[in-house]
Scaffold this motif. Structure first.
Motif, short mmCIF file in Angstrom:
data_model
loop_
_atom_site.label_atom_id
_atom_site.label_comp_id
_atom_site.label_asym_id
_atom_site.label_seq_id
_atom_site.Cartn_x
_atom_site.Cartn_y
_atom_site.Cartn_z
N LYS A 113 -44.63 -22.05 -36.96
CA LYS A 113 -45.20 -21.93 -35.61
C LYS A 113 -44.18 -22.35 -34.56
O LYS A 113 -44.12 -21.76 -33.47
N LEU A 114 -43.38 -23.37 -34.87
CA LEU A 114 -42.33 -23.80 -33.94
C LEU A 114 -41.25 -22.74 -33.81
O LEU A 114 -40.74 -22.46 -32.72
N TYR A 115 -40.87 -22.12 -34.93
CA TYR A 115 -39.88 -21.04 -34.90
C TYR A 115 -40.40 -19.85 -34.09
O TYR A 115 -39.64 -19.20 -33.37
N ASP A 116 -41.68 -19.56 -34.22
CA ASP A 116 -42.27 -18.45 -33.47
C ASP A 116 -42.12 -18.67 -31.96
O ASP A 116 -42.01 -17.71 -31.20
N ARG A 117 -42.10 -19.93 -31.55
CA ARG A 117 -41.94 -20.27 -30.14
C ARG A 117 -40.48 -20.55 -29.77
O ARG A 117 -40.20 -20.97 -28.67
N LYS A 177 -34.00 -34.26 -24.16
CA LYS A 177 -33.42 -34.19 -22.81
C LYS A 177 -32.67 -32.89 -22.59
O LYS A 177 -32.60 -32.38 -21.47
N ASN A 178 -32.13 -32.33 -23.68
CA ASN A 178 -31.39 -31.07 -23.59
C ASN A 178 -32.30 -29.85 -23.66
O ASN A 178 -31.82 -28.71 -23.69
N GLY A 179 -33.60 -30.09 -23.69
CA GLY A 179 -34.55 -28.98 -23.66
C GLY A 179 -35.03 -28.50 -25.01
O GLY A 179 -35.77 -27.51 -25.09
N ASN A 180 -34.62 -29.18 -26.08
CA ASN A 180 -35.08 -28.81 -27.43
C ASN A 180 -36.31 -29.64 -27.77
O ASN A 180 -36.21 -30.84 -27.99
N LYS A 181 -37.46 -29.00 -27.84
CA LYS A 181 -38.72 -29.72 -27.95
C LYS A 181 -39.13 -30.04 -29.38
O LYS A 181 -40.12 -30.75 -29.60
N VAL A 210 -45.26 -34.25 -27.84
CA VAL A 210 -46.72 -34.27 -27.94
C VAL A 210 -47.31 -33.01 -27.33
O VAL A 210 -48.25 -32.42 -27.88
N SER A 211 -46.77 -32.57 -26.22
CA SER A 211 -47.32 -31.38 -25.55
C SER A 211 -47.20 -30.14 -26.43
O SER A 211 -48.14 -29.34 -26.51
N LEU A 212 -46.06 -29.97 -27.10
CA LEU A 212 -45.88 -28.81 -27.97
C LEU A 212 -46.76 -28.95 -29.22
O LEU A 212 -47.34 -27.96 -29.68
N PHE A 213 -46.85 -30.15 -29.77
CA PHE A 213 -47.72 -30.39 -30.93
C PHE A 213 -49.16 -30.00 -30.61
O PHE A 213 -49.83 -29.33 -31.40
N ASN A 214 -49.64 -30.40 -29.45
CA ASN A 214 -51.01 -30.07 -29.05
C ASN A 214 -51.16 -28.58 -28.79
O ASN A 214 -52.22 -27.99 -29.07
N ASP A 215 -50.11 -27.96 -28.27
CA ASP A 215 -50.16 -26.54 -27.96
C ASP A 215 -50.35 -25.70 -29.22
O ASP A 215 -51.05 -24.67 -29.19
#
Length: 231
Positions: free
Chosen positions: A172-176, A104-108, A148-153
């Motif tokens: 990959k998450l850190y890169d984003r 909810k705070n924007g951390n995906k 789910v959206s970030l996982f698929n991305d």
């Protein structure tokens, strides 16, 4: 409303899976959990009989390999948040609410800080280092949540890896710039260190990190792990 799909890759976890499933059910709210998914890689130790006692748990079979197992679990999930958890890692009370609040705070994506169930001084220090935001302090034992959206991305876990799949995914998450460490303690087993020796295993993990940093591919890391750690 956001709901969490908990995904647990499993292979011969009869010593832990009962306690873990009970812990998850007792420390979360039903309204926040879409399902608990176990993806088994071919257990032969009675783990499947234990899981059968938990009627609400979904069980899927997969070929062996955590990356393959977790990707399959993600495909079967119905929640909007995926929470990947090792079978010997126990998240904090109200972990579900903590994860949803971060979303909810924007951390995906993110994890919890982690401590080992050991009094070894190095493992205590290693646990304390997981408080820090640095990528080098991350690992799959801390668990990982991701939308789910970030996982698929990022196309899920790279199934070429049989070791280091969590770190590759986290990178990959850190890169984003999509990773947060929730400052609540998850407790994980030190069994791998007990089996291999703390300093010996830490040395080989450091070598694996250095090899990856220097450009080693998944096959080279897998060969090194099978030769020196998992024999």
């Amino acid at each position: 409303m956001s709901k969490i799909s908990i995904i647990i890759p499993m292979l011969n976890e009869a010593d832990h899976i009962d306690n873990l499933l009970t812990h998850l059910l007792e420390n979360s709210s039903k309204e926040n959990i879409a399902e608990i998914i176990i993806v088994d890689g071919g257990s032969t130790d009675g783990s499947l009989n234990i899981i059968s006692k938990f009627k609400s748990v979904k069980l899927f079979n997969s070929s062996k390999g955590r990356a393959k197992q977790m990707n399959l679990g993600a495909k079967r999930a119905t929640g909007s948040i995926l929470y990947f958890l090792h079978a010997d890692s126990f998240p904090p009370k109200d972990f579900d609410t903590l994860i949803i609040n971060e979303i909810k705070n924007g951390n995906k994506a993110g994890c919890f800080r982690m401590k080992f169930n050991s009094n070894h001084l190095w493992l205590i220090l290693a646990g304390q280092l997981t408080r820090l935001p640095w990528k080098i302090c991350r690992g799959g034992d801390q668990s990982q949540f991701v939308t789910v959206s970030l996982f698929n991305d990022i196309e899920g876990f790279n199934e070429d890896f049989t070791i280091y799949e969590d770190n590759d995914f986290i990178a990959k998450l850190y890169d984003r710039k999509q990773f947060v460490v929730i400052q609540k303690w998850l407790t994980t087993s030190a069994r791998c260190y007990c089996t291999n020796g703390v300093w010996r295993l830490q040395y080989h993990f450091l070598r694996i990190h250095l090899k990856k940093w220097m450009g080693a591919d998944a096959d080279e890391l897998n060969r090194y792990y099978r030769k020196y750690v998992f024999k």
